[in-house]
Each structure stands twice: as structure tokens, then as C-alpha cells.
Design an enzyme around this catalytic site. Structure first.
Site, PDB file in Angstrom:
ATOM      1  CG  ASP A 133      10.417   5.881  16.799  1.00 40.95           C
ATOM      2  OD1 ASP A 133      10.192   6.916  16.160  1.00 40.95           O
ATOM      3  OD2 ASP A 133      10.437   4.759  16.276  1.00 40.95           O
ATOM      4  CD  GLU A 170       8.267   8.182  11.320  1.00 39.31           C
ATOM      5  OE1 GLU A 170       9.389   8.084  10.835  1.00 39.31           O
ATOM      6  OE2 GLU A 170       7.808   7.362  12.143  1.00 39.31           O
ATOM      7  CG  ASP A 208      12.138  10.439  14.651  1.00 35.32           C
ATOM      8  OD1 ASP A 208      11.674   9.944  15.698  1.00 35.32           O
ATOM      9  OD2 ASP A 208      11.874   9.983  13.524  1.00 35.32           O
TER      10      ASP A 208
END
Length: 331
Positions: A133, A170, A208
Site C-alpha cells: 500500500d 492518497e 493498489d
């Protein structure tokens, strides 16, 4: 560091809509699929991942180090690189400066955009590396650019070029909300809409939470089912011809391999960097496993969590996908 600002040249040359492309993938013959395996460079991937998989919260020295490293790797390939830099208010760290990284090997009339975020999540009490991540997705993108560097030097006959985007910010700094999340994606989508560039994106492929063993991927949007199917069928072709490794099996009796890309479409409602583009009509392919890895947003999302064989399998699938979608001629 020098970063070339090339979007003025690129620009010169809300609702959903269905893909309407006249470009059909140029499918490799089975006897040519070994070239996808031959192009692999797992040592390069491991080196890249080691450089990126450090704490990289926006505004920290680790974040700057990773940003500079990504830029240098792309420039070493001879790609045009730009930074989309801006400031935004965060709920707990004041005003921060964010930097989206955008790069392409050459100008094209339309683009397949391959993207991931490079920041890591802020936690007050733990050191979070964010291997899946999203250090692994970033490393995969750089590895794809590296292993296809000769092919990507040629302007594609399809008129469809490759662009990579490393989104910044993000992660939410406190709680995920419309204002505390996807800072970079929100800024870039708004900018590209104003500049008229969104219409030149054929589709955006967002990576992702990759790197865990035996992931399950789905088509999350009916508008890109056809393109998702090329990923799914590409995996099956590589598996059938022995180009993928260590797949688990559904049962000992039928020895049927459990594949990564599942033949289902469902609206998962996952919020990620694709959302601002989706809302502006950009077709999206979201390559994110469902369910999420069990170590999501935990300290255990480190290099020990990464299954290098599964990651290399996925990289091969994506390499085949890019070769066929962009009509690349394998060297």
C-alpha cells in the site's frame, strides 16, 4: 533536479460512458508468449521495491527521497517527466505540498494511464512501510517501464501511448473523507478537466494493495468489462503455456488452478484515486484485491508480507496486457 514540463506540448497536438475505442488489442500467438517471461527482471524489481518501501508520509524526508528516486528512474529511461505540485490543507499537519509524478516515453494522441500512489499512511504510534500500500504497485510500474524500455521507445502504431502517474496524498491523515483523502488525484483530475486533457485518456488502470499471495481481482465497472476481460484471458493464456508459477489449486481432484482475475463484475464501491476521474467520465480499471489483504493498514504490511512469486506473475500479466493494448513489437 531537472524535470521537464511537457504538458503544453501534449495539450496542443461527472457521467459514466461506455468504452468506444476502435483499437483492438494485437494478440500474441501462444508461441510468442515466452517473450513475456524472457523480459522479466526480478532483481530490478527487488531493488526498486527496497528503495520505495520506506516510511514516506507527505512532507517527510522519506517522502522526498522516494519522489526523487522515482523521477530519477524514469529520467534514466529517457522518459519525459513532470511534477504536478500544489498545496492543500490537511486536518492535523497544516498546509502541505503535494507532488504528483507524471511521465511518458513519448507523445501520443491518446493514452493508457497506469497509476498508483506513492505516499504512505501517517500513523501516530507505528512505523508504517506500506509494502502493498503502495510500494509494490509503484515498483511494478517502474519494472514494467524498465523491462519494456526498448519496445516503448517506438511510437505505437495504434496511436495509443503509455503514461504513468504516481499519485501523491492518497492516504487520509486522520479519517477518510471528501477533503481528507486522494489529495493528488482530486487536484490532477480537476486540472486535466480544465485543460481538456481527460478526453485523451483511453482508460486509467489503477494499481493498489498488490503483493499478497493468491489475490482475487474483479471487474468493478461494466464500462470497462471488455478491457478487463483481456487481463483475465491474458492470465489464462500465460498459465496454459507455463509462463506463470506457483498457482494454488481449487481441489486435488481436478487440479484446476485458482486464477487471480475472476470472471465477475460487481460494484464494490471502493474509494481510491480513480474516483475523481470516474466522476468525470474517464473509463477505469481498478486492480485491487477483494478482500483486502489481512495486514491492510497494519505494521505488518512490510517486505515480509510480499509474495515475490505472485507479484512477478502479476507483473507478467500486466506486461502482456501492455504489449497487446499498445500494439508493441517485442524485441
Amino acid at each position: 533536479m531537472e524535470v521537464s514540463f511537457f504538458f503544453a506540448a501534449l495539450l496542443l497536438c461527472g457521467t459514466f460512458f461506455v468504452e468506444t475505442t476502435s483499437r483492438e488489442p494485437k494478440q500474441l500467438e501462444d508461441h510468442d508468449l515466452h517473450r513475456i517471461l524472457k523480459s522479466s527482471d526480478t532483481e530490478h524489481f527487488s531493488r526498486i521495491l527496497g528503495e520505495i518501501c520506506i516510511p514516506r508520509v507527505v512532507g517527510t524526508s522519506g517522502h522526498e527521497k522516494v519522489r526523487n528516486f522515482i523521477i530519477e528512474e524514469l529520467q534514466a529511461l529517457g522518459w519525459n517527466v513532470m511534477l504536478d505540485s500544489f498545496e492543500d490543507q490537511t486536518p492535523n499537519m497544516g498546509v502541505l505540498t503535494f507532488h504528483n509524478i507524471i511521465a511518458t516515453p513519448h507523445n501520443a494522441s491518446k493514452y493508457l494511464v497506469l497509476a498508483a500512489h506513492y505516499d504512505s499512511k501517517y500513523f501516530k504510534d507505528i512505523e508504517f512501510l506500506g509494502a502493498t500500500d503502495s510500494a509494490v504497485p509503484c515498483a511494478m510500474i517502474l519494472n514494467l517501464a524498465h523491462t519494456l524500455q526498448r519496445e516503448l521507445k517506438e511510437v505505437p502504431s495504434s496511436g495509443l501511448g503509455l503514461m504513468v502517474v504516481f499519485f501523491d496524498g492518497e492516504e487520509a491523515f486522520e479519517n477518510w473523507s471528501d477533503t481528507d483523502s486522494i489529495y493528488g488525484a482530486r487536484h490532477l483530475a480537476k486540472r486535466w478537466e480544465a485543460e481538456g486533457f481527460l478526453k485523451r485518456i483511453e482508460y486509467l488502470v489503477l494499481l493498489d494493495l498488490l503483493g499478497a499471495p493468491d489475490p482475487n481481482f474483479y471487474s468493478y465497472f461494466t464500462t470497462t468489462e471488455q478491457t478487463y476481460n483481456h487481463l483475465m484471458l491474458g492470465e489464462r493464456r500465460l498459465l496454459r503455456t507455463g509462463m506463470l508459477d506457483n498457482y494454488s489449486y481449487s481441489s486435488v481432484a481436478d487440479r484446476k488452478p485458482t486464477t487471480y482475475f475472476q470472471p465477475y463484475t460487481w460494484a464494490a464501491g471502493i474509494e481510491d484515486d480513480h474516483i475523481p476521474f470516474l466522476r468525470r467520465g474517464v473509463p477505469i480499471i481498478h486492480i485491487i484485491p477483494s478482500p483486502f489483504p489481512h495486514f491492510w493498514h497494519k505494521a505488518t504490511d512490510d517486505l515480509n508480507a510480499v509474495d515475490l512469486v505472485a507479484t512477478e506473475n502479476l507483473t507478467r500479466i500486466l506486461r502482456l496486457f501492455l504489449v497487446e493494448q499498445l500494439h508493441l513489437k517485442l524485441m
